[in-house]
Design a protein around this motif. Structure first.
Motif, PDB file in Angstrom:
ATOM      1  N   UNK A   1     -14.109 -50.211 -46.930  1.00 27.45           N
ATOM      2  CA  UNK A   1     -13.854 -49.295 -45.817  1.00 27.45           C
ATOM      3  C   UNK A   1     -12.717 -48.343 -46.160  1.00 27.45           C
ATOM      4  N   UNK A   2     -11.646 -48.874 -46.764  1.00 25.55           N
ATOM      5  CA  UNK A   2     -10.521 -48.022 -47.154  1.00 25.55           C
ATOM      6  C   UNK A   2     -10.954 -46.972 -48.164  1.00 25.55           C
ATOM      7  N   UNK A   3     -11.609 -47.404 -49.242  1.00 23.91           N
ATOM      8  CA  UNK A   3     -11.949 -46.464 -50.310  1.00 23.91           C
ATOM      9  C   UNK A   3     -12.998 -45.464 -49.842  1.00 23.91           C
ATOM     10  N   UNK A   4     -13.899 -45.872 -48.940  1.00 21.51           N
ATOM     11  CA  UNK A   4     -14.904 -44.940 -48.420  1.00 21.51           C
ATOM     12  C   UNK A   4     -14.243 -43.828 -47.622  1.00 21.51           C
ATOM     13  N   UNK A   5     -13.268 -44.186 -46.794  1.00 25.54           N
ATOM     14  CA  UNK A   5     -12.573 -43.163 -46.002  1.00 25.54           C
ATOM     15  C   UNK A   5     -11.732 -42.243 -46.872  1.00 25.54           C
ATOM     16  N   UNK A   6     -10.998 -42.831 -47.827  1.00 26.85           N
ATOM     17  CA  UNK A   6     -10.192 -42.020 -48.745  1.00 26.85           C
ATOM     18  C   UNK A   6     -11.095 -41.063 -49.522  1.00 26.85           C
ATOM     19  N   UNK A   7     -12.217 -41.584 -50.006  1.00 25.17           N
ATOM     20  CA  UNK A   7     -13.115 -40.773 -50.826  1.00 25.17           C
ATOM     21  C   UNK A   7     -13.801 -39.700 -50.009  1.00 25.17           C
ATOM     22  N   UNK A   8     -14.180 -40.009 -48.784  1.00 24.01           N
ATOM     23  CA  UNK A   8     -14.814 -39.006 -47.930  1.00 24.01           C
ATOM     24  C   UNK A   8     -13.873 -37.838 -47.682  1.00 24.01           C
ATOM     25  N   UNK A   9     -12.608 -38.137 -47.443  1.00 26.03           N
ATOM     26  CA  UNK A   9     -11.625 -37.058 -47.273  1.00 26.03           C
ATOM     27  C   UNK A   9     -11.491 -36.232 -48.547  1.00 26.03           C
ATOM     28  N   UNK A  10     -11.467 -36.907 -49.697  1.00 28.05           N
ATOM     29  CA  UNK A  10     -11.380 -36.187 -50.974  1.00 28.05           C
ATOM     30  C   UNK A  10     -12.630 -35.338 -51.195  1.00 28.05           C
ATOM     31  N   UNK A  11     -13.793 -35.886 -50.849  1.00 25.13           N
ATOM     32  CA  UNK A  11     -15.050 -35.160 -51.049  1.00 25.13           C
ATOM     33  C   UNK A  11     -15.075 -33.889 -50.221  1.00 25.13           C
ATOM     34  N   UNK A  12     -14.627 -33.967 -48.994  1.00 24.47           N
ATOM     35  CA  UNK A  12     -14.593 -32.766 -48.152  1.00 24.47           C
ATOM     36  C   UNK A  12     -13.695 -31.697 -48.754  1.00 24.47           C
ATOM     37  N   UNK A  13     -12.577 -32.128 -49.331  1.00 28.11           N
ATOM     38  CA  UNK A  13     -11.635 -31.175 -49.924  1.00 28.11           C
ATOM     39  C   UNK A  13     -12.200 -30.543 -51.192  1.00 28.11           C
ATOM     40  N   UNK A  14     -12.770 -31.368 -52.068  1.00 33.59           N
ATOM     41  CA  UNK A  14     -13.225 -30.826 -53.355  1.00 33.59           C
ATOM     42  C   UNK A  14     -14.489 -29.992 -53.204  1.00 33.59           C
ATOM     43  N   UNK A  15     -15.280 -30.225 -52.165  1.00 31.76           N
ATOM     44  CA  UNK A  15     -16.482 -29.401 -51.976  1.00 31.76           C
ATOM     45  C   UNK A  15     -16.109 -27.947 -51.755  1.00 31.76           C
ATOM     46  N   UNK A  16     -15.008 -27.702 -51.071  1.00 31.12           N
ATOM     47  CA  UNK A  16     -14.543 -26.322 -50.889  1.00 31.12           C
ATOM     48  C   UNK A  16     -14.149 -25.711 -52.223  1.00 31.12           C
ATOM     49  N   UNK A  17     -13.523 -26.507 -53.080  1.00 33.73           N
ATOM     50  CA  UNK A  17     -13.143 -26.018 -54.407  1.00 33.73           C
ATOM     51  C   UNK A  17     -14.378 -25.717 -55.251  1.00 33.73           C
ATOM     52  N   UNK A  18     -15.403 -26.550 -55.126  1.00 34.87           N
ATOM     53  CA  UNK A  18     -16.603 -26.381 -55.948  1.00 34.87           C
ATOM     54  C   UNK A  18     -17.397 -25.140 -55.573  1.00 34.87           C
ATOM     55  N   UNK A  19     -17.191 -24.642 -54.358  1.00 33.13           N
ATOM     56  CA  UNK A  19     -17.878 -23.416 -53.949  1.00 33.13           C
ATOM     57  C   UNK A  19     -17.397 -22.210 -54.751  1.00 33.13           C
ATOM     58  N   UNK A  20     -16.189 -22.263 -55.288  1.00 32.72           N
ATOM     59  CA  UNK A  20     -15.656 -21.154 -56.084  1.00 32.72           C
ATOM     60  C   UNK A  20     -15.636 -21.501 -57.577  1.00 32.72           C
ATOM     61  N   UNK A  21     -16.282 -22.577 -57.941  1.00 32.78           N
ATOM     62  CA  UNK A  21     -16.318 -23.015 -59.339  1.00 32.78           C
ATOM     63  C   UNK A  21     -17.067 -21.988 -60.189  1.00 32.78           C
ATOM     64  N   UNK A  22     -16.611 -21.773 -61.403  1.00 38.99           N
ATOM     65  CA  UNK A  22     -17.248 -20.802 -62.298  1.00 38.99           C
ATOM     66  C   UNK A  22     -18.461 -21.440 -62.958  1.00 38.99           C
ATOM     67  N   UNK A  23     -19.654 -20.939 -62.615  1.00 40.56           N
ATOM     68  CA  UNK A  23     -20.882 -21.489 -63.175  1.00 40.56           C
ATOM     69  C   UNK A  23     -21.326 -22.743 -62.437  1.00 40.56           C
ATOM     70  N   UNK A  24     -22.395 -23.394 -62.894  1.00 34.27           N
ATOM     71  CA  UNK A  24     -22.874 -24.616 -62.247  1.00 34.27           C
ATOM     72  C   UNK A  24     -21.829 -25.730 -62.333  1.00 34.27           C
ATOM     73  N   UNK A  25     -21.706 -26.494 -61.253  1.00 34.13           N
ATOM     74  CA  UNK A  25     -20.823 -27.662 -61.256  1.00 34.13           C
ATOM     75  C   UNK A  25     -21.667 -28.887 -61.529  1.00 34.13           C
TER      76      UNK A  25
END
Length: 312
Positions: free
Chosen positions: A74-98
């Motif tokens: 439960x802890x790691x799922x919540x921590x990871x979900x928060x990280x996933x939401x953050x990195x998805x925004x970064x991946x939208x500006x990623x150069x080329x396919x991610x």
């Protein structure tokens, strides 16, 4: 797929209130890494999330924890979900396919995650098309077999909501994954033939092995040279692979296991890792080629290889 759910063993319950917090955490580290890695597709981010889970585990009062495994997931799922939401925004500006970070699954690291199938590279690529919550639900429920009620508790949602999200995610993945997994031996042989044809510049041989709708995805992250867009079609893919093969005359090629399937590592004359690649197959044809060149995504592969993982 693994059926390692939340249900803890008698040992889990017995040890829950003990002072051996480190030992208890280490017992579940592989599971926690597997959950986080499958949700993120990033080794470095998953390791960070597991570390944060450890910090929370170590500092919290665990006297009332009856099931450490459930609590930690439960802890790691919540921590990871928060990280996933953050990195998805970064991946939208990623150069080329991610592309996801590849994970070595040779004989000495095959148990790095709970189940080799859970880290299938093709699966990770498909999971990138899911939203954060859909991906979390799919990984927890479909990959690790965690009951809907426990997934709901882990993500702070109702069980009915989780069931609906799980259904949508499952249908989405089914539409994009091949119905039948290729025979491992046949897959390895076709991967070897495909690489040989690329190195030899055998255009006709490459086209014979490629599906008409084949695609190459190349991830350089804007840091090294790589195609900025997917390359589609047997003719274009064959020409690209011939071109790439012609530039590998001074590169050492190594066959290995990547995410539970045959993979290829390309080493420079100076001893650095320049690329990792996987080939996806349907029937007797190559359907997808994934090439990771971003050096940030290759560092852990260099370390794993130098620890002495066994190639084919």
């Amino acid at each position: 797929m693994s059926q390692a759910g939340f249900a803890g063993s008698a040992d889990d319950r017995t040890n829950a209130g003990s002072s051996g917090s480190t030992d208890e955490f280490e017992r579940h580290r592989r599971l926690l890494f597997g959950v986080s890695y499958d949700m993120l597709g990033s080794v470095a981010d998953a390791e960070d999330c597991v570390q944060e889970a450890w910090i929370r585990w170590a500092r919290e009062d665990r006297s009332g924890v009856a099931n450490p495994r459930s609590y930690l997931v439960r802890i790691v799922a919540n921590v990871t979900l928060n990280r996933l939401r953050a990195v998805r925004n970064q991946r939208e500006t990623y150069v080329g396919p991610w592309l996801p970070e590849p994970l070595l699954t040779g004989p000495d690291v095959a148990d790095e995650v709970a189940d080799a199938d859970s880290v299938s590279y093709a699966m990770l690529v498909v999971l990138e098309t899911l939203g954060p919550v859909e991906r979390a639900v799919f990984v927890l429920r479909e990959v690790f077999g965690i009951p809907h009620a426990d997934v709901a508790e882990a993500l702070g949602r109702s069980e009915q909501s989780v069931r609906q999200v799980a259904h949508r995610a499952r249908e989405h993945v089914r539409e994009r994954r091949p119905r039948f997994e290729p025979d491992p031996v046949a897959r390895r042989k076709l991967t070897e033939r495909f690489l040989a044809a690329s190195l030899e510049g055998d255009l006709d041989g490459l086209k014979e092995m490629l599906a008409e709708d084949a695609v190459v995805l190349s991830d350089g992250g804007g840091k090294v040279r790589a195609a900025l867009h997917p390359v589609y079609g047997a003719e274009r893919v064959a020409r690209l692979m011939r071109s790439l093969g012609s530039g590998l005359s001074d590169v050492r090629i190594e066959h290995c296991g990547i995410n539970g399937a045959p993979g290829i590592l390309a080493w420079t004359a100076e001893g650095g890792l320049s690329a990792a690649a996987t080939v996806e197959i349907a029937g007797e044809r190559v359907t997808e080629v994934h090439i990771v060149r971003n050096p940030d995504k290759l560092r852990h592969l260099e370390t794993g290889t130098r620890r002495g993982h066994q190639a084919w």
